[in-house]
Motif scaffolding. Sequence first.
Motif, PDB file in Angstrom:
ATOM      1  N   LYS A  46       0.868  -1.170   0.000  1.00 52.62           N
ATOM      2  CA  LYS A  46       0.000   0.000   0.000  1.00 52.62           C
ATOM      3  C   LYS A  46       0.903   1.217   0.000  1.00 52.62           C
ATOM      4  CE  LYS A  46      -4.146   1.726   2.305  1.00 52.62           C
ATOM      5  NZ  LYS A  46      -4.982   1.619   3.495  1.00 52.62           N
ATOM      6  N   PRO A  47       1.291   1.723  -1.161  1.00 49.59           N
ATOM      7  CA  PRO A  47       2.343   2.740  -1.245  1.00 49.59           C
ATOM      8  C   PRO A  47       2.026   3.973  -0.416  1.00 49.59           C
ATOM      9  CG  PRO A  47       1.819   1.871  -3.410  1.00 49.59           C
ATOM     10  CD  PRO A  47       0.758   1.359  -2.489  1.00 49.59           C
ATOM     11  N   VAL A  48       3.094   4.627   0.008  1.00 48.17           N
ATOM     12  CA  VAL A  48       2.959   5.855   0.789  1.00 48.17           C
ATOM     13  C   VAL A  48       3.671   6.964   0.050  1.00 48.17           C
ATOM     14  CG1 VAL A  48       2.868   4.612   2.956  1.00 48.17           C
ATOM     15  CG2 VAL A  48       5.066   5.359   2.095  1.00 48.17           C
ATOM     16  N   PRO A  49       3.316   8.198   0.314  1.00 45.58           N
ATOM     17  CA  PRO A  49       3.994   9.306  -0.355  1.00 45.58           C
ATOM     18  C   PRO A  49       5.413   9.438   0.144  1.00 45.58           C
ATOM     19  CG  PRO A  49       2.515  10.109   1.345  1.00 45.58           C
ATOM     20  CD  PRO A  49       2.255   8.641   1.219  1.00 45.58           C
ATOM     21  N   PRO A  50       6.262  10.070  -0.657  1.00 46.03           N
ATOM     22  CA  PRO A  50       7.637  10.275  -0.197  1.00 46.03           C
ATOM     23  C   PRO A  50       7.665  11.044   1.114  1.00 46.03           C
ATOM     24  CG  PRO A  50       7.406  10.846  -2.526  1.00 46.03           C
ATOM     25  CD  PRO A  50       6.017  10.630  -1.990  1.00 46.03           C
ATOM     26  N   VAL A  51       8.639  10.701   1.951  1.00 45.48           N
ATOM     27  CA  VAL A  51       8.776  11.394   3.230  1.00 45.48           C
ATOM     28  C   VAL A  51       9.199  12.826   2.979  1.00 45.48           C
ATOM     29  CG1 VAL A  51      10.023  11.419   5.411  1.00 45.48           C
ATOM     30  CG2 VAL A  51       9.424   9.248   4.331  1.00 45.48           C
ATOM     31  N   PRO A  52       8.558  13.793   3.623  1.00 50.63           N
ATOM     32  CA  PRO A  52       8.975  15.180   3.442  1.00 50.63           C
ATOM     33  C   PRO A  52      10.444  15.344   3.804  1.00 50.63           C
ATOM     34  CG  PRO A  52       6.914  15.034   4.686  1.00 50.63           C
ATOM     35  CD  PRO A  52       7.434  13.647   4.536  1.00 50.63           C
ATOM     36  N   ASN A  53      11.112  16.208   3.064  1.00 53.26           N
ATOM     37  CA  ASN A  53      12.539  16.371   3.298  1.00 53.26           C
ATOM     38  C   ASN A  53      12.832  16.858   4.707  1.00 53.26           C
ATOM     39  OD1 ASN A  53      15.113  18.113   3.256  1.00 53.26           O
ATOM     40  ND2 ASN A  53      15.311  16.843   1.422  1.00 53.26           N
ATOM     41  N   GLY A  54      12.147  17.873   5.153  1.00 51.35           N
ATOM     42  CA  GLY A  54      12.268  18.331   6.526  1.00 51.35           C
ATOM     43  C   GLY A  54      13.571  19.030   6.851  1.00 51.35           C
ATOM     44  N   ASN A  55      14.388  19.330   5.857  1.00 49.17           N
ATOM     45  CA  ASN A  55      15.667  19.976   6.126  1.00 49.17           C
ATOM     46  C   ASN A  55      15.461  21.418   6.570  1.00 49.17           C
ATOM     47  OD1 ASN A  55      17.365  17.863   5.588  1.00 49.17           O
ATOM     48  ND2 ASN A  55      17.531  18.334   3.415  1.00 49.17           N
ATOM     49  N   THR A  56      16.330  21.879   7.448  1.00 47.48           N
ATOM     50  CA  THR A  56      16.328  23.284   7.823  1.00 47.48           C
ATOM     51  C   THR A  56      16.941  24.087   6.691  1.00 47.48           C
ATOM     52  OG1 THR A  56      18.445  22.920   8.904  1.00 47.48           O
ATOM     53  CG2 THR A  56      16.481  22.762  10.273  1.00 47.48           C
ATOM     54  N   PRO A  57      16.770  25.408   6.682  1.00 44.68           N
ATOM     55  CA  PRO A  57      17.379  26.218   5.628  1.00 44.68           C
ATOM     56  C   PRO A  57      18.876  25.959   5.527  1.00 44.68           C
ATOM     57  CG  PRO A  57      15.869  27.522   6.947  1.00 44.68           C
ATOM     58  CD  PRO A  57      15.976  26.196   7.628  1.00 44.68           C
ATOM     59  N   THR A  58      19.406  26.165   4.333  1.00 45.70           N
ATOM     60  CA  THR A  58      20.821  25.902   4.091  1.00 45.70           C
ATOM     61  C   THR A  58      21.680  26.703   5.074  1.00 45.70           C
ATOM     62  OG1 THR A  58      20.364  25.576   1.753  1.00 45.70           O
ATOM     63  CG2 THR A  58      22.661  25.968   2.385  1.00 45.70           C
ATOM     64  N   PRO A  59      22.561  26.019   5.828  1.00 44.51           N
ATOM     65  CA  PRO A  59      23.357  26.730   6.838  1.00 44.51           C
ATOM     66  C   PRO A  59      24.434  27.590   6.192  1.00 44.51           C
ATOM     67  CG  PRO A  59      24.037  24.436   6.684  1.00 44.51           C
ATOM     68  CD  PRO A  59      22.817  24.578   5.825  1.00 44.51           C
ATOM     69  N   HIS A  60      24.927  28.539   6.963  1.00 44.23           N
ATOM     70  CA  HIS A  60      26.023  29.385   6.505  1.00 44.23           C
ATOM     71  C   HIS A  60      27.262  28.519   6.277  1.00 44.23           C
ATOM     72  CE1 HIS A  60      29.117  32.505   6.574  1.00 44.23           C
ATOM     73  NE2 HIS A  60      28.155  33.390   6.332  1.00 44.23           N
ATOM     74  N   PRO A  61      28.078  28.835   5.279  1.00 41.52           N
ATOM     75  CA  PRO A  61      29.289  28.018   5.023  1.00 41.52           C
ATOM     76  C   PRO A  61      30.186  27.866   6.240  1.00 41.52           C
ATOM     77  CG  PRO A  61      28.887  29.524   3.201  1.00 41.52           C
ATOM     78  CD  PRO A  61      27.892  29.880   4.257  1.00 41.52           C
ATOM     79  N   TYR A  62      30.253  28.893   7.108  1.00 52.95           N
ATOM     80  CA  TYR A  62      31.100  28.772   8.294  1.00 52.95           C
ATOM     81  C   TYR A  62      30.535  27.722   9.253  1.00 52.95           C
ATOM     82  CZ  TYR A  62      33.305  33.125   6.754  1.00 52.95           C
ATOM     83  OH  TYR A  62      33.980  34.076   6.041  1.00 52.95           O
ATOM     84  N   GLU A  63      29.208  27.697   9.362  1.00 54.66           N
ATOM     85  CA  GLU A  63      28.592  26.688  10.219  1.00 54.66           C
ATOM     86  C   GLU A  63      28.829  25.293   9.649  1.00 54.66           C
ATOM     87  OE1 GLU A  63      24.196  25.315  11.903  1.00 54.66           O
ATOM     88  OE2 GLU A  63      24.423  27.212  10.816  1.00 54.66           O
ATOM     89  N   THR A  64      28.742  25.174   8.325  1.00 56.29           N
ATOM     90  CA  THR A  64      29.013  23.889   7.690  1.00 56.29           C
ATOM     91  C   THR A  64      30.445  23.449   7.963  1.00 56.29           C
ATOM     92  OG1 THR A  64      27.421  24.369   5.932  1.00 56.29           O
ATOM     93  CG2 THR A  64      29.067  22.667   5.488  1.00 56.29           C
ATOM     94  N   LEU A  65      31.385  24.387   7.916  1.00 50.48           N
ATOM     95  CA  LEU A  65      32.775  24.069   8.215  1.00 50.48           C
ATOM     96  C   LEU A  65      32.924  23.575   9.651  1.00 50.48           C
ATOM     97  CD1 LEU A  65      35.789  24.076   7.492  1.00 50.48           C
ATOM     98  CD2 LEU A  65      35.852  26.499   8.173  1.00 50.48           C
TER      99      LEU A  65
END
Length: 605
Positions: free
Chosen positions: A24-43
Amino acid sequence: MTTQHTDTASPNIALVPNLPAVSKPVPPVPNGNTPTPHPYETLDRASRAMQARLTNGVSPHAAAAALADWLMHLSRAPGRQVELAERAQANLTKLALYCGQTGAAAPFTPHQNDHRFSHEGWNKPPFNLWKQSFLATQDWWEHATSEVRGTRKHSSDRVGFMTRQFLDVFSPSNYPLLNPEILQVTAETGGQNLVEGAQNFTKDMLAKLSGTPASEEAKFQVGHNLACTPGEVVFRNELFELIQYAPQTEQVKAEPILIVPAWIMKYYILDLSPENSLIRYLVSKGYTVFAISWRNPSAEQRDLSLDDYRRLGVMAALDAVGQIVPDQKIHACGYCLGGTILSIAAATMARENDARLASITLLAAQTDFTEAGELMMFLDESQVAYLEDMMWDQGYLKQEQMAGAFRALRAEDLIWTRAVRRYMLGQDDAQFDISVWNADATRMPYRMHSEYLRSLFLENRLTGGRFSVEGKVIALKDISAPFFVLGTERDHIAPWRSAYKTALFTDSDLTFVLTKGGHNGGILSEPGHRGRHYRIGHRAPGKLYMDPDTWAQKHPAKDGSWWDEWANWLNGKSSPDLVHPPQMGDPEQGLPILAPAPGTYVFQK
C-alpha cells in the motif's frame, strides 16, 4: 487519525534490492531539512564530525566540562578533602592489617555484577593482595567522585564513569602474570590457550578492519531457529514490514494484538527461540498477532523524522490491521522505544477521538525521561550536538556506535572479562539466542534520532506538556484505554522507577508489573523459567498516586512468569466470544501476502 496513502510508489523502496512493490504505497517522506546553513557553520560541523569519528561519537568537551565542574567544587571543599584523605588512610590501614594477618577476612569485595575475581585463585597470596589493592583503589575513587555539594549530579556521574573506565584498564585480572586463572590454564595446556587467544584476536582484528563480522558456524539463524513463528508479511512501506502470524488455534479472540518493537534493534527479541518466544506464546493463547519489523535505514533515509515513525509506522500498521480484522478494537503493545512512540501515537489518537485501541501495553518503556538511567550521563547539550554533527555527516548513527555506549556501561563484564576469556584463555564466545540478537543492531536516521534525543531525553517534552504532534500539544492523560505497564528490576536502560512514572501522567485504568531481570532478560520470562518472580498491582481510575518504593513494599513478589498475568489481563479486556481466524492479509483491499515471516527487512545489514 487515519493515514492516507496515494497510488504512487515511494522512491525509497528501490533502495532495498529484490523486494516486491509495497502493498500500500505511501507518499515520499517530506525532506524536513532546515534552511541551508552558513558556510562557516558547515565548516564547523564538518570539523566536529571528523573529530567524532576519532572518538567514536564521545564528546571530549562534555567530559572536560564534567571534570572541571567536579574539580572546581572539590577544590573549594576543604572538609571533603580531609574526608578523602582519611578514607585513603583507612583503606591503606585495612590493606596493611589484611596483609599482616593470616586468615583475615577480605576488607573489600567486588560489586555484585563484577565477575573478574570469581576464580578461587584470587583468594590465595599473592593474588589476593593485588585484588584487594585494586578494590581499595576503586572504593576510594567511587567515594571521591560521589556528589560534591554544588556539583551537578550529571558531572559527578560522568566523572565517576570515566574513572571506572580508567581503573578497569589497570585491573590485575587483565594481565597474564597477575591473573591466577590465566596462569593455571597456561600451565595445564602448555600455552595452547595463548596460541588460540592470539588466533581469536587476529580474527577479530581482521573482521574489525574489514567491517565484516568474523565467520563462524552459526548455531542460531534467523528464520530457522530464531524468529521462526509461522506467519506472512502482509504490508510493507519504506519504514517497516507488517507480519501477521498464522493462527495455532481453531478459534481466536476477536481483538488482534499489534506489537511495536524498538527500532534500535531487530524485532525478534519478542520472537526469539521457540521456547521463549513471546509472540508464539500469544498465538498459542488464541490471539491474532501482528508485529512491526522496522527496516535498517541507510543514509538515504537521513530525513526520516520521529513523527514519521508514528505516522508511517504505528498509524500505518494500525490501518493495515484494521483492514484485515475490521470492526474490532486492537490491543497495542510497545517494547522499549516502541512503547514510547506507541504512547505518543495513542495520545494523538485520543486527541483526535480515535478509539481504535482496546488496550495499551508498555514493556520496559519510558514516557518520562527525568530518571532515564545510566545513559543520561552520556547526554547533555555538548554531547548531543557532537552526535548530531556526526550523524549529519554519516546520515545515521551506526550500530557499533550505539552498542559501544551500552557495553561501556558494563565494561568490566562486557569488555574486559570477555577479552580475558577470548584472548588469554583461548575460549570462544558461547552462542546464545539473545547474544545473537544483541549483535544484530540497526542504524538510526539522523533527523529522527536527533529529535528523539532532544525532545524526549534532554527536554522531556512528552510529560512536560510541550510535545506537539502536527502543531498541537498532546497529553498522556487524554488516553482512556487501559494500560498494562511492565518494568524490570535490573534495567539500566529504562529503570523500573522511570517506567512506573506512566502511572503519574495517566488517569485511566492501569496495571503495573515489576519482574525479575534486566531490560531484555526480564522480558524473556516464559512460563517454567527457573527462578523468576514478579510483583503486580492495579491502579483504578481516579485513585491517588502511590510512589514506586511504597508500591514495591505493598506488593509482595510472586513466583512464576508475568506472561500468564498479561494473558489473563488481555482476556479480561477482550470480548468473551471466540471467532474464526481472519484471513492472512487482504489481497482484495491491496494487502497481499508479500513474503513468509520473518520477512526481508530483518535481514538488512
